[in-house]
Design a protein around this motif. Structure first.
Motif, short mmCIF file in Angstrom:
data_model
loop_
_atom_site.label_atom_id
_atom_site.label_comp_id
_atom_site.label_asym_id
_atom_site.label_seq_id
_atom_site.Cartn_x
_atom_site.Cartn_y
_atom_site.Cartn_z
N SER A 3 35.52 33.50 22.54
CA SER A 3 36.27 32.72 21.55
C SER A 3 36.27 33.37 20.17
O SER A 3 35.45 34.23 19.85
CB SER A 3 35.67 31.31 21.45
N ARG A 4 37.19 32.88 19.35
CA ARG A 4 37.23 33.28 17.95
C ARG A 4 36.04 32.73 17.17
O ARG A 4 35.82 33.14 16.03
CB ARG A 4 38.53 32.77 17.31
N ASP A 5 35.27 31.82 17.75
CA ASP A 5 34.10 31.29 17.05
C ASP A 5 32.90 32.22 17.16
O ASP A 5 31.79 31.85 16.75
CB ASP A 5 33.75 29.89 17.54
N SER A 6 33.10 33.42 17.72
CA SER A 6 32.09 34.50 17.87
C SER A 6 31.16 34.30 19.06
O SER A 6 30.26 35.11 19.25
CB SER A 6 31.27 34.68 16.58
N CYS A 7 31.37 33.27 19.87
CA CYS A 7 30.46 32.98 20.98
C CYS A 7 31.14 33.19 22.33
O CYS A 7 32.35 33.12 22.46
CB CYS A 7 29.96 31.54 20.89
N GLU B 166 25.26 34.63 22.32
CA GLU B 166 25.54 34.66 20.89
C GLU B 166 24.91 35.90 20.26
O GLU B 166 23.72 36.14 20.42
CB GLU B 166 25.01 33.39 20.22
N GLY B 167 25.72 36.65 19.57
CA GLY B 167 25.27 37.87 18.92
C GLY B 167 26.37 38.52 18.10
O GLY B 167 26.10 39.17 17.10
N HIS B 168 27.62 38.32 18.52
CA HIS B 168 28.75 38.82 17.73
C HIS B 168 28.86 38.05 16.43
O HIS B 168 28.44 36.88 16.33
CB HIS B 168 30.05 38.69 18.53
N THR B 169 29.44 38.69 15.42
CA THR B 169 29.58 38.05 14.12
C THR B 169 31.04 37.80 13.74
O THR B 169 31.31 37.38 12.61
CB THR B 169 28.93 38.93 13.03
N ASP B 170 31.96 38.04 14.66
CA ASP B 170 33.38 37.81 14.39
C ASP B 170 34.06 37.46 15.71
O ASP B 170 33.38 37.30 16.74
CB ASP B 170 34.01 39.05 13.75
N TRP B 171 35.38 37.34 15.70
CA TRP B 171 36.11 36.99 16.92
C TRP B 171 35.68 37.87 18.09
O TRP B 171 35.56 39.10 17.96
CB TRP B 171 37.61 37.21 16.72
N VAL B 172 35.47 37.25 19.25
CA VAL B 172 35.26 38.00 20.50
C VAL B 172 36.63 38.13 21.16
O VAL B 172 37.22 37.14 21.60
CB VAL B 172 34.26 37.30 21.42
N ASN B 173 37.15 39.34 21.22
CA ASN B 173 38.53 39.56 21.65
C ASN B 173 38.71 39.71 23.15
O ASN B 173 39.79 39.43 23.67
CB ASN B 173 39.09 40.80 20.95
N ASP B 174 37.66 40.16 23.84
CA ASP B 174 37.82 40.38 25.28
C ASP B 174 36.45 40.35 25.93
O ASP B 174 35.41 40.61 25.28
CB ASP B 174 38.50 41.73 25.54
N VAL B 175 36.43 40.03 27.21
CA VAL B 175 35.20 39.99 28.00
C VAL B 175 35.52 40.47 29.40
O VAL B 175 36.61 40.23 29.93
CB VAL B 175 34.59 38.57 28.00
N ALA B 176 34.58 41.22 30.01
CA ALA B 176 34.76 41.75 31.36
C ALA B 176 33.42 41.74 32.08
O ALA B 176 32.36 41.77 31.44
CB ALA B 176 35.33 43.17 31.31
N LEU B 177 33.46 41.70 33.42
CA LEU B 177 32.25 41.63 34.24
C LEU B 177 32.08 42.90 35.04
O LEU B 177 33.02 43.39 35.65
CB LEU B 177 32.32 40.42 35.18
N LEU B 178 30.85 43.41 35.04
CA LEU B 178 30.50 44.59 35.82
C LEU B 178 29.20 44.29 36.54
O LEU B 178 28.12 44.37 35.96
CB LEU B 178 30.35 45.82 34.91
N GLU B 179 29.33 43.89 37.81
CA GLU B 179 28.19 43.46 38.62
C GLU B 179 27.45 42.33 37.90
O GLU B 179 28.02 41.29 37.65
CB GLU B 179 27.30 44.67 38.94
N ASP B 180 26.17 42.55 37.54
CA ASP B 180 25.40 41.48 36.90
C ASP B 180 25.44 41.55 35.38
O ASP B 180 24.67 40.88 34.70
CB ASP B 180 23.94 41.53 37.36
N ARG B 181 26.36 42.35 34.84
CA ARG B 181 26.44 42.50 33.39
C ARG B 181 27.77 41.97 32.87
O ARG B 181 28.79 41.99 33.56
CB ARG B 181 26.28 43.98 32.99
N VAL B 182 27.71 41.51 31.63
CA VAL B 182 28.89 41.01 30.92
C VAL B 182 29.13 41.93 29.73
O VAL B 182 28.22 42.19 28.94
CB VAL B 182 28.68 39.56 30.43
#
Length: 690
Positions: A42-46, A67-83
């Protein structure tokens, strides 16, 4: 810090909820292969983690937050057990999907990172962003190679100290930086590579990477040789979405020109163009056999197009432009993220569409342009009642089967004259009054005019601007920077303190810092303890993380008063804020207030000036004074005082001025008495001087 160098800023995010709701638009989502878990960015950084297989529930259960980003999260992808996630904070972060622990932070981009894609066959990822930057990432080794603009591989630079894990389930975790810029080899952006990248794709085998950019081009690379293998021309606007087939031989693209194109990469040419949407295409998903493609975009429509028969079906209408989609073929549903703070799950019709004159299915010839969004007024576009007239028909599905909860973002605000209260307005028109010294709303006004409410609350006060404020995360974020953040003071009695001198002042900036870093200070003062427990005999015992012990855990309970001051600000009594800043290496970090402990180092993470104020009680009293002249009220027949030119602190109580005037007038032979206000009497009030 040496002269001429600016101190690192500290930002405090006044979070609106401890619940699972996003507070701003959803930019991206990713679904696990078995359809059991959904991640929303989300744009809420979470990033939220949802139970996507929670039966027939209308609202899925949130299983955690990353939670760790400090600005908009623009994209997310999955690689096995990792995000993997990317953000406007210029970082790519790798998380452990099950625990939510942050594994690494890659700071190789010099501007916003807009898109990320993964290849499961060789543990590779690719990230693209503004300034035309494209990187190939070895996820296991946390190393990266710059593909565009061309640049020599850089040697690794020293990695900053890891950010210690906190007591919460989803801790900030460790930080590492791969491939940052060095002074010896600065990044030089060549003019021919300035087109920003808005879409990146890797085929599942990880052999081909594609990127779409604002120059309308699609570029292709071979991940094994890292050589560019092609450039595709055909779109007339920004390329916003890409999909690669398993073997890397076929590519689907969506662009701001409203078209979807199917490319044969062996011949490097477009073989089909689908004119389905009336505005920008921002999201694409394909079925496993690539017989159907699902698309969404700025026109708020979700279409299913059969590539073989070239028939398109309007599946659903969203209330906001569609940003991303995830297909769940196990449950025959489609998850759709939009500019809304909620995600909808739409059921998919199982019967193939049959084009008839009265059905919702339409056939779109590849060589015929559809009605452009520019040909309709904003009020007419994307309205279901207008769809039939534009040849789109009505949606096959009228309502979603499941929706994640969300809060409307704060879209406007007004800082009041006291520089302590802020009026906010959310996207649904609700106005509320926030108190910075409690960290939450203190009054709700409903759906009223923001400017009118600001006028109703006006007070003739002049307080220095000790913070800056923004709402880019859909929440209030105040930013403190020395020395300006220490320019405002308030009398202790007006903040509710009793048994203190009437002229005792408290610095507002210091109050906020003491509040948000209180547990960090407590942990240091108690030898590195991370929590407190109450023993069976009633004594308070500080304990270290995983240190065991019998008692009642303090974190998250009413024992929070152990860590935080009982004076303003009382952040710990409501939804606790998050704190954001930069490391000494320039990497952003974000930590919830309750997760601070002594293992978070100063100055690597906590700026030294914060430590001076919170730990070492540095003097932050404003040095500036206000000069003023006392003159008699016109017509009062009072004399000019023998000493009427004075200097005083920026905040001054009127009764002190009254006492001074009374003494001076008596010295000059005038009898000043109390009683009803008149030319020779002083009404005791309180004011703040600029």
């Amino acid at each position: 810090m040496g002269p001429g160098r600016k101190e690192r800023k500290v930002s405090v995010v006044l979070r609106r909820s401890d619940g699972p709701e996003h507070c701003s638009g959803i930019e991206s989502l990713a679904l696990t292969p078995d359809g059991s878990t959904l991640y929303t960015a989300s744009r809420d950084s979470c990033i939220r983690k949802w139970d996507a297989a929670s039966g027939q529930s209308k609202h899925p259960v949130c299983k955690g937050s990353l939670e760790g980003h400090t600005d908009w999260v623009n994209d997310v992808a999955l690689l096995e057990d990792r995000v993997l996630s990317c953000s406007n904070d210029r970082t790519v972060r790798v998380w452990h999907g099950e625990s939510g622990r942050l594994l690494s932070t890659l700071g190789h981009h010099s501007d916003y990172v807009t898109s990320i894609a993964v290849g499961h066959g060789n543990q590779l990822a690719a990230s693209g962003g503004l300034r035309g930057e494209l990187f190939l990432i070895d996820v296991g080794a946390s190393a990266c190679l710059q593909l565009r603009p061309p640049k020599p591989t850089l040697p690794p630079t020293p990695i900053p100290q890891p950010l210690p894990a906190s007591n919460s389930t989803y801790a900030p975790g460790s930080v590492s930086v791969a491939g940052p810029q060095t002074e010896e080899a600065p990044l030089v952006h060549q003019p021919s590579h300035k087109a920003s990248i808005y879409a990146v794709a890797l085929n599942p085998a990880g052999s081909v990477v594609a990127c779409g950019s604002s120059d309308h081009m699609i570029r292709l690379w071979d991940t094994r040789s890292c050589e560019k293998i092609g450039k595709l021309r055909g779109h007339t606007e920004n390329v916003r979405s890409l999909l690669l087939h398993l073997d890397g031989s076929i590519l689907l693209s969506g662009a701001a020109d409203g078209t979807i194109k199917l490319w044969d990469l062996c011949m490097q040419r477009c073989v089909q163009t689908y004119n389905v949407h009336t505005d920008s295409v921002w999201a694409l998903q394909a079925s496993t056999d690539w017989s159907m493609v699902y698309s969404g975009g700025r026109d708020k429509c979700v279409y299913r197009t059969h590539l073989g028969t070239r028939t398109a079906e309007l599946l659903a209408l969203e209330e906001q432009p569609v940003r991303k989609m995830a297909l769940d073929e196990h449950s025959h549903t489609l998850w759709v993220a939009s500019a809304s703070s909620s995600v909808n799950q739409w059921p998919l019709p199982t019967k193939p569409p049959v084009p008839t004159p009265n059905s919702t299915t339409k056939v779109f010839p590849a060589n015929r342009r559809r009605v452009s969004a520019a040909h309709g007024t904003p009020g007419q576009r994307n309205c279901p009642s207008q769809d039939s007239s534009q040849g789109r028909g009505t949606a096959a599905v009228s309502e979603p089967c499941c929706t994640t909860p969300g809060l409307p973002p704060i879209c406007d605000f007004k800082v009041l004259n006291d520089r302590r209260h802020i009026l906010t307005k959310t996207a649904d028109g609700v106005v509320a009054l926030w108190d910075l010294l409690t960290g939450g709303p203190v009054q709700h006004f409903g759906k009223v005019n923001l400017e009118a409410q600001e006028k109703a609350l006006y007070e003739p006060r002049a307080v220095p601007a000790w913070f800056s404020c923004d709402i880019r995360l859909g929440q209030l974020t105040i930013t403190l920077e020395p020395p300006g953040c220490f320019s405002a003071e308030e009398y202790a009695q007006s903040l509710g303190h009793t048994g203190v001198p009437d002229d005792q002042k408290l610095n507002l900036g210091k109050l906020v810092l003491d509040g948000v870093f209180a547990k960090w200070r407590w942990s240091i003062q108690n030898g590195g303890a991370t929590d407190a427990i109450v023993s069976r005999d009633g004594n308070l015992l500080p304990v270290r993380a995983n240190g065991g012990g019998l008692g009642i855990q303090g974190a998250g309970s009413n024992m929070d008063a152990v860590y935080y001051p009982e004076m303003y600000p009382r952040f710990w009594q409501g939804v606790q804020p998050a704190v954001m800043s930069l490391t000494t290496e320039g990497q952003p970090w974000r930590i919830l207030m309750r997760d601070f402990n002594a293992s978070i180092p100063e100055p690597d993470f906590i700026p030294a000036w914060v430590g001076d104020v919170v730990l070492r009680n540095a003097n932050v009293a404003p040095k500036e004074k206000a000069a003023f002249i006392l003159v008699p009220l016109e017509g009062s027949q009072l004399p000019i005082l023998t000493q009427s030119r004075l200097n005083a602190p920026r905040i001054l109580q009127v009764h002190k001025v009254a006492d001074y005037c009374s003494t001076k007038l008596k010295d000059q032979g005038y009898n000043v008495s109390g009683g009803a206000p008149g030319p020779c009497s002083i009404r005791q009030e309180r004011c703040t001087r600029a």
